[in-house]
Motif scaffolding. Structure first.
Motif, PDB file in Angstrom:
ATOM      1  N   ASP A 272       8.745   3.312 -11.477  1.00  0.00           N
ATOM      2  CA  ASP A 272       9.681   2.043 -11.665  1.00  0.00           C
ATOM      3  C   ASP A 272       9.839   1.387 -10.308  1.00  0.00           C
ATOM      4  N   ALA A 273       9.894   2.174  -9.451  1.00  0.00           N
ATOM      5  CA  ALA A 273      10.100   1.409  -7.919  1.00  0.00           C
ATOM      6  C   ALA A 273       8.560   0.894  -7.583  1.00  0.00           C
ATOM      7  N   TYR A 274       7.781   1.256  -7.968  1.00  0.00           N
ATOM      8  CA  TYR A 274       6.405   0.725  -7.597  1.00  0.00           C
ATOM      9  C   TYR A 274       6.078  -0.442  -8.431  1.00  0.00           C
ATOM     10  N   TYR A 275       6.415  -0.439  -9.666  1.00  0.00           N
ATOM     11  CA  TYR A 275       6.082  -1.664 -10.395  1.00  0.00           C
ATOM     12  C   TYR A 275       6.907  -2.497 -10.483  1.00  0.00           C
ATOM     13  N   THR A 276       8.176  -2.529  -9.901  1.00  0.00           N
ATOM     14  CA  THR A 276       9.046  -3.406  -9.618  1.00  0.00           C
ATOM     15  C   THR A 276       8.609  -4.134  -8.147  1.00  0.00           C
ATOM     16  N   THR A 277       8.344  -3.502  -7.450  1.00  0.00           N
ATOM     17  CA  THR A 277       7.949  -4.107  -6.011  1.00  0.00           C
ATOM     18  C   THR A 277       6.708  -4.694  -6.347  1.00  0.00           C
TER      19      THR A 277
ATOM     20  N   PHE B 145       0.833  -1.253   0.105  1.00  0.00           N
ATOM     21  CA  PHE B 145       0.039  -0.081   0.099  1.00  0.00           C
ATOM     22  C   PHE B 145       0.953   1.322   0.130  1.00  0.00           C
ATOM     23  N   ARG B 146       1.971   1.288   0.822  1.00  0.00           N
ATOM     24  CA  ARG B 146       2.830   2.413   0.832  1.00  0.00           C
ATOM     25  C   ARG B 146       3.437   2.536  -0.510  1.00  0.00           C
ATOM     26  N   ALA B 147       3.788   1.517  -1.176  1.00  0.00           N
ATOM     27  CA  ALA B 147       4.693   1.678  -2.642  1.00  0.00           C
ATOM     28  C   ALA B 147       3.554   1.997  -3.411  1.00  0.00           C
ATOM     29  N   PHE B 148       2.246   1.841  -3.383  1.00  0.00           N
ATOM     30  CA  PHE B 148       1.065   2.205  -4.363  1.00  0.00           C
ATOM     31  C   PHE B 148       1.157   3.830  -4.206  1.00  0.00           C
ATOM     32  N   ARG B 149       1.181   4.220  -3.118  1.00  0.00           N
ATOM     33  CA  ARG B 149       1.022   5.467  -2.874  1.00  0.00           C
ATOM     34  C   ARG B 149       2.181   6.319  -3.559  1.00  0.00           C
ATOM     35  N   THR B 150       3.204   5.854  -3.951  1.00  0.00           N
ATOM     36  CA  THR B 150       4.413   6.427  -4.700  1.00  0.00           C
ATOM     37  C   THR B 150       4.320   6.239  -6.327  1.00  0.00           C
ATOM     38  N   GLU B 151       3.048   5.492  -6.647  1.00  0.00           N
ATOM     39  CA  GLU B 151       3.008   5.081  -8.075  1.00  0.00           C
ATOM     40  C   GLU B 151       3.489   6.311  -9.034  1.00  0.00           C
ATOM     41  N   GLN B 152       2.526   7.348  -8.929  1.00  0.00           N
ATOM     42  CA  GLN B 152       2.937   8.520  -9.766  1.00  0.00           C
ATOM     43  C   GLN B 152       4.211   9.156  -9.587  1.00  0.00           C
ATOM     44  N   ALA B 153       4.775   9.309  -8.417  1.00  0.00           N
ATOM     45  CA  ALA B 153       5.921   9.939  -8.275  1.00  0.00           C
ATOM     46  C   ALA B 153       7.273   8.832  -8.632  1.00  0.00           C
ATOM     47  N   LYS B 154       6.849   7.516  -8.217  1.00  0.00           N
ATOM     48  CA  LYS B 154       8.182   6.843  -8.526  1.00  0.00           C
ATOM     49  C   LYS B 154       7.588   5.586  -9.234  1.00  0.00           C
TER      50      LYS B 154
ATOM     51  N   THR C  65       6.558   0.050 -24.815  1.00  0.00           N
ATOM     52  CA  THR C  65       8.004   0.855 -24.857  1.00  0.00           C
ATOM     53  C   THR C  65       8.259   1.562 -23.627  1.00  0.00           C
ATOM     54  N   GLY C  66       7.234   1.266 -22.617  1.00  0.00           N
ATOM     55  CA  GLY C  66       7.366   2.321 -21.571  1.00  0.00           C
ATOM     56  C   GLY C  66       8.531   2.249 -20.783  1.00  0.00           C
ATOM     57  N   GLN C  67       9.478   1.209 -20.710  1.00  0.00           N
ATOM     58  CA  GLN C  67      10.618   1.130 -20.112  1.00  0.00           C
ATOM     59  C   GLN C  67      11.938   1.518 -20.822  1.00  0.00           C
ATOM     60  N   GLY C  68      11.444   2.036 -22.105  1.00  0.00           N
ATOM     61  CA  GLY C  68      12.638   2.443 -23.134  1.00  0.00           C
ATOM     62  C   GLY C  68      12.639   1.751 -24.178  1.00  0.00           C
ATOM     63  N   ALA C  69      13.026   0.413 -24.264  1.00  0.00           N
ATOM     64  CA  ALA C  69      12.792  -0.389 -25.471  1.00  0.00           C
ATOM     65  C   ALA C  69      11.524  -1.356 -25.359  1.00  0.00           C
ATOM     66  N   PRO C  70      11.416  -1.615 -26.803  1.00  0.00           N
ATOM     67  CA  PRO C  70      10.184  -2.625 -26.916  1.00  0.00           C
ATOM     68  C   PRO C  70      10.413  -3.975 -26.127  1.00  0.00           C
ATOM     69  N   GLY C  71      11.753  -4.346 -26.224  1.00  0.00           N
ATOM     70  CA  GLY C  71      12.073  -5.720 -25.560  1.00  0.00           C
ATOM     71  C   GLY C  71      11.285  -6.778 -26.277  1.00  0.00           C
ATOM     72  N   THR C  72      10.846  -7.850 -25.595  1.00  0.00           N
ATOM     73  CA  THR C  72      10.109  -8.895 -26.340  1.00  0.00           C
ATOM     74  C   THR C  72       8.727  -8.520 -26.459  1.00  0.00           C
ATOM     75  N   GLY C  73       8.226  -7.402 -26.343  1.00  0.00           N
ATOM     76  CA  GLY C  73       6.709  -7.155 -26.304  1.00  0.00           C
ATOM     77  C   GLY C  73       6.149  -7.576 -27.866  1.00  0.00           C
TER      78      GLY C  73
ATOM     79  N   GLY D  30       2.071  -4.290 -20.792  1.00  0.00           N
ATOM     80  CA  GLY D  30       2.972  -3.054 -20.839  1.00  0.00           C
ATOM     81  C   GLY D  30       4.228  -2.942 -21.021  1.00  0.00           C
ATOM     82  N   PRO D  31       5.102  -2.075 -19.900  1.00  0.00           N
ATOM     83  CA  PRO D  31       6.351  -2.189 -20.148  1.00  0.00           C
ATOM     84  C   PRO D  31       7.240  -3.274 -19.786  1.00  0.00           C
ATOM     85  N   GLY D  32       6.701  -4.206 -19.076  1.00  0.00           N
ATOM     86  CA  GLY D  32       7.356  -5.481 -18.886  1.00  0.00           C
ATOM     87  C   GLY D  32       7.907  -5.798 -17.691  1.00  0.00           C
ATOM     88  N   TYR D  33       7.582  -5.041 -16.550  1.00  0.00           N
ATOM     89  CA  TYR D  33       7.947  -5.089 -15.169  1.00  0.00           C
ATOM     90  C   TYR D  33       7.556  -6.725 -14.782  1.00  0.00           C
TER      91      TYR D  33
END
Ligand code: SAM
Length: 239
Positions: free
Chosen positions: A23-28, A12-21, A80-88, A54-57
């Motif tokens: 990368d950190a939220y979706y990785t968590t 829940f704490r991580a979710f509250r930082t979704e907009q600001a961070k 391409t949300g993380q930069g490269a299309p990867g294997t999407g 989406g971006p592949g987290y």
């Protein structure tokens, strides 16, 4: 994984930082969800499809556990949300560009509520999963406190009204627009589909972010619609 209260608070704490961070939220979140999946299936050498990945987290987290993973998403910008299309791969969840029975695990997180025909998407996930393979389908149910996404909690007064209010207050349309890219899907609907779909067996259904002792809530009609937040359906593909 330990689905205890501390873990729910961390999420829940991580979710509250979704907009600001983001990368950190979706990785968590992806690491947490991968642990839920790993409780049920080994990913070493498994072929995994992430529908609406989406971006592949999540794909990254599954690869760290040894899987070969591909994302199918309808939006090239999301892929391409993380930069490269990867294997999407560009494609629709409603008509997955994969052969029948071609993956060991078919996964999807928070996409079902964004498609106009959710049970067709669920059928498609079952179709592309091999016999004995696993389907892991998680979605935000409509009457969840987050059911209206950024228009919450006003969705409790109606999705259209909540969208109009958001546009008035913020001067722009919500990204998740009721009736166009956000649709009301209930817990009851998900369970009904899981129990009636051909060739699949419901293995588990639980509230994704809540502690283990909240699991029985999914069995309580009406109440479950408000407290589940996000439902996970785990299904096995039958022969
Ligand atoms: C809320 S995001 C979820 C992203 C990721 N799965 C997660 O849990 O963070 C919804 C994703 O579904 C994708 N999507 C929406 N409609 C789709 C469709 N018909 N077919 C495939 N992907 C779709 C969107 O492009 C977006 O990447």
């Amino acid at each position: 994984m330990r689905a205890d209260l501390a873990r729910s608070i961390r999420l829940f704490r991580a979710f509250r930082t979704e907009q600001a961070k983001p990368d950190a939220y979706y990785t968590t979140l992806a690491a947490d969800t991968a642990a839920q999946l790993l409780d049920r299936v080994s990913l070493a050498g498994a072929t995994v499809l992430d529908v609406g990945g989406g971006p592949g987290y999540f794909a990254d987290a599954f690869r760290r556990a040894g899987a070969r993973c591909v994302c199918v998403d309808v939006d090239a910008g999301e892929l391409t949300g993380q930069g490269a299309p990867g294997t999407g791969v560009l494609g629709s969840a409603l008509e997955l560009p994969l052969a029948d029975g071609s993956v060991d695990v078919c996964f999807s997180s928070n996409v079902l509520e964004h498609v106009p025909d959710p049970w067709r998407m669920a059928d498609e996930m079952a179709r592309v999963t091999r016999e004995g393979g696993l389907i892991f389908l998680a979605y935000t149910n409509w009457l969840s406190p987050w059911g209206g996404h950024e228009t919450s909690p006003w969705h409790y007064l109606g999705g259209e009204r909540a969208a109009r209010r958001y546009a008035r207050v913020h001067g722009r349309q919500p990204k998740n627009r009721y009736g166009r890219s956000l649709f009301p899907v209930s817990v009851a609907h998900g369970l009904r589909w899981a129990r009636s779909a051909r060739d699949v067996e419901l293995v588990d259904a639980f509230p994704r972010y809540l502690p283990w002792w909240c699991r029985p809530l999914v069995k309580v009609p009406v109440v479950r619609e408000f407290v589940t937040w996000n439902l996970v359906l785990v299904l096995r593909k039958l022969g």
